[in-house]
Design a protein around this motif. Structure first.
Motif, PDB file in Angstrom:
ATOM      1  N   UNK A  69      59.346  41.949  -4.220  1.00 22.80           N
ATOM      2  CA  UNK A  69      59.245  43.070  -5.149  1.00 22.80           C
ATOM      3  C   UNK A  69      60.538  43.877  -5.088  1.00 22.80           C
ATOM      4  N   UNK A  70      61.228  43.904  -6.188  1.00 21.37           N
ATOM      5  CA  UNK A  70      62.459  44.682  -6.234  1.00 21.37           C
ATOM      6  C   UNK A  70      62.110  46.149  -6.403  1.00 21.37           C
ATOM      7  N   UNK A  71      61.790  46.779  -5.346  1.00 23.04           N
ATOM      8  CA  UNK A  71      61.540  48.212  -5.478  1.00 23.04           C
ATOM      9  C   UNK A  71      62.742  48.940  -4.932  1.00 23.04           C
ATOM     10  N   UNK A  72      62.860  50.174  -5.303  1.00 25.00           N
ATOM     11  CA  UNK A  72      64.048  50.917  -4.926  1.00 25.00           C
ATOM     12  C   UNK A  72      64.302  50.812  -3.421  1.00 25.00           C
ATOM     13  N   UNK A  73      63.236  50.869  -2.671  1.00 20.86           N
ATOM     14  CA  UNK A  73      63.367  50.873  -1.229  1.00 20.86           C
ATOM     15  C   UNK A  73      63.932  49.593  -0.649  1.00 20.86           C
ATOM     16  N   UNK A  74      63.741  48.456  -1.310  1.00 26.34           N
ATOM     17  CA  UNK A  74      64.145  47.227  -0.639  1.00 26.34           C
ATOM     18  C   UNK A  74      65.229  46.420  -1.360  1.00 26.34           C
ATOM     19  N   UNK A  75      65.798  46.950  -2.394  1.00 31.86           N
ATOM     20  CA  UNK A  75      66.960  46.292  -2.991  1.00 31.86           C
ATOM     21  C   UNK A  75      68.174  47.156  -2.654  1.00 31.86           C
ATOM     22  N   UNK A  76      69.151  46.551  -1.999  1.00 26.91           N
ATOM     23  CA  UNK A  76      70.308  47.361  -1.598  1.00 26.91           C
ATOM     24  C   UNK A  76      71.169  47.651  -2.831  1.00 26.91           C
ATOM     25  N   UNK A  77      72.020  48.642  -2.697  1.00 31.21           N
ATOM     26  CA  UNK A  77      72.920  48.998  -3.813  1.00 31.21           C
ATOM     27  C   UNK A  77      73.765  47.800  -4.208  1.00 31.21           C
ATOM     28  N   UNK A  78      74.180  47.033  -3.187  1.00 30.78           N
ATOM     29  CA  UNK A  78      75.030  45.869  -3.455  1.00 30.78           C
ATOM     30  C   UNK A  78      74.262  44.830  -4.278  1.00 30.78           C
ATOM     31  N   UNK A  79      73.000  44.603  -3.906  1.00 26.77           N
ATOM     32  CA  UNK A  79      72.190  43.637  -4.660  1.00 26.77           C
ATOM     33  C   UNK A  79      71.994  44.101  -6.103  1.00 26.77           C
ATOM     34  N   UNK A  80      71.770  45.399  -6.254  1.00 27.00           N
ATOM     35  CA  UNK A  80      71.544  45.945  -7.595  1.00 27.00           C
ATOM     36  C   UNK A  80      72.782  45.722  -8.457  1.00 27.00           C
ATOM     37  N   UNK A  81      73.953  46.008  -7.872  1.00 33.11           N
ATOM     38  CA  UNK A  81      75.205  45.868  -8.609  1.00 33.11           C
ATOM     39  C   UNK A  81      75.516  44.390  -8.870  1.00 33.11           C
ATOM     40  N   UNK A  82      75.361  43.595  -7.829  1.00 31.12           N
ATOM     41  CA  UNK A  82      75.702  42.175  -7.899  1.00 31.12           C
ATOM     42  C   UNK A  82      74.884  41.443  -8.959  1.00 31.12           C
TER      43      UNK A  82
END
Ligand code: A3P
Length: 345
Positions: A69-82
């Motif tokens: 589950x991509x929730x704010x808590x467990x997706x890092x900023x890098x993953x979000x950007x990447x």
């Protein structure tokens, strides 16, 4: 000497055999996951840039593993950007019905690689305080997803709350609406069972179902009792139809989702214009649980929580008959409006 050599040979064969089995299992797991890498059809005609139609392997690892589950808590900023992850408003909402199997439906749809679920019930449209926080607050409650994926949330209170259809219409007049229903009397008893369990947990006493469902003065069905009112599906649906055409709704048979989930899920895939990706492999019957559970791959599977699938208390048969008779005309109307007929008594 010869005996020693034989033992050594046997040991070598054993090691080689284990290695071969290990590799085979690894390959099966990889193939299972790679299968989910196949390109997806765009949703609502939205094509991402070239190459984005494929889900990168890392996303896959999230989706199939505990971190799926991509929730704010467990997706890092890098993953979000990447991965260009975004928090999108839902394109489809499971609006009800409470105890119809809303959790099972959401979890099962989440098996689809193009679907991302909002894990919690957000209660944005039915709760005035939440609604006052605005649509951005709602969007920020959504899980991270790829632009070509669709986000689905479920809050069964939406179906019966007066203000909700207009509020959802204002957010997106073309949103797809899913309603999962069960035979109305069974649903009412399930609803009662949930409340009863809550009372018992707090060491409180509670009325018997019969006492709540039947008005002691008139001996008629007590339409003031919420569990009864919620099961009058047509009354609630009619309010929704003031805002949305019937084509925007899909009715899921909650009783069939229990016994034969795949065909129900395939109908939903069709309704959501998703390529058919949920297969029998993803669903297996767990005899201990007495329900179908979810298989993401060879390693990761899960059943719903124990609070789903409670044992219902026994209810007086005359009360059941009375309720079924009461719901009958409403059910007929519901079949007529939705075009979906059930074998409800
Ligand atoms: P019961 O507890 O009455 O059996 P909801 O998620 O809307 O609260 O619905 C709960 C119902 O989902 C349960 O009602 C259960 O029967 C049904 N259900 C459907 N599929 C299920 C599954 N695979 N596992 C557990 N419960 C499931």
């Amino acid at each position: 000497m010869l005996f020693k050599q034989q033992v050594l040979l046997r040991q070598k064969l054993l090691v080689l055999g284990s290695l071969a089995i290990g590799s085979l299992l690894y390959l099966v797991a990889r193939v299972g996951s790679l299968d989910r890498l196949q390109p997806l059809c765009p949703i609502d005609g939205r094509f991402g840039p070239r190459g984005q139609a494929e889900i990168p392997l890392r996303a896959l690892q999230f989706k199939r593993g505990l971190l799926h589950e991509f929730r704010k808590g467990n997706a890092t900023k890098e993953q979000i950007r990447l991965h260009n992850l975004v928090q999108q408003l839902p394109k489809a909402i499971i609006i009800g019905v409470r105890k119809g199997g809303t959790r099972a439906l959401l979890e099962m749809l989440n098996l689809h690689p193009a679907v991302v679920k909002a894990s919690q019930e957000i209660h944005f449209f039915d709760n005035d305080e939440n609604y006052a926080k605005g649509i951005e607050w709602y969007r920020k409650k959504m899980p991270f997803s790829y632009p070509h994926q669709i986000t689905i949330e479920k809050s069964p209170a939406y179906f019966i709350t007066e203000e909700v259809p207009e509020r959802i219409y204002k957010m997106n007049s073309s949103v797809k609406l899913l309603i999962i229903v069960r035979e109305p009397t069974t649903r009412a008893i399930s609803d009662y069972t949930q409340v009863l369990e809550g009372k018992e947990r707090k060491n409180k006493t509670y009325y018997k179902f019969e006492k709540l469902a039947i008005d002691p003065n008139t001996c008629e069905v007590n339409t003031k009792y919420k569990a009864v009112r919620t099961s009058i599906y047509t009354k609630h649906l009619e309010r929704w139809l003031k805002y949305f055409p019937i084509e925007q709704f899909h009715i899921v048979d909650g009783d069939r989702l229990i016994t034969e989930p795949l065909p129900e899920l395939q109908l939903v895939e069709k309704f959501l214009n998703l390529p058919p990706r949920i297969s029998q492999y993803n669903l297996y019957f767990n005899a201990t649980r007495g329900f179908y559970c979810l298989r993401f791959n060879i390693v990761f599977n899960k059943c719903l929580a124990g609070s789903k699938g409670r044992i219902h208390p026994e209810v007086d048969t005359s009360v059941i008959t009375k309720l079924r008779k009461f719901f009958h005309p409403f059910n007929q109307k519901f079949y007529q409006i939705t075009g979906r007929t059930f074998n409800w008594p």
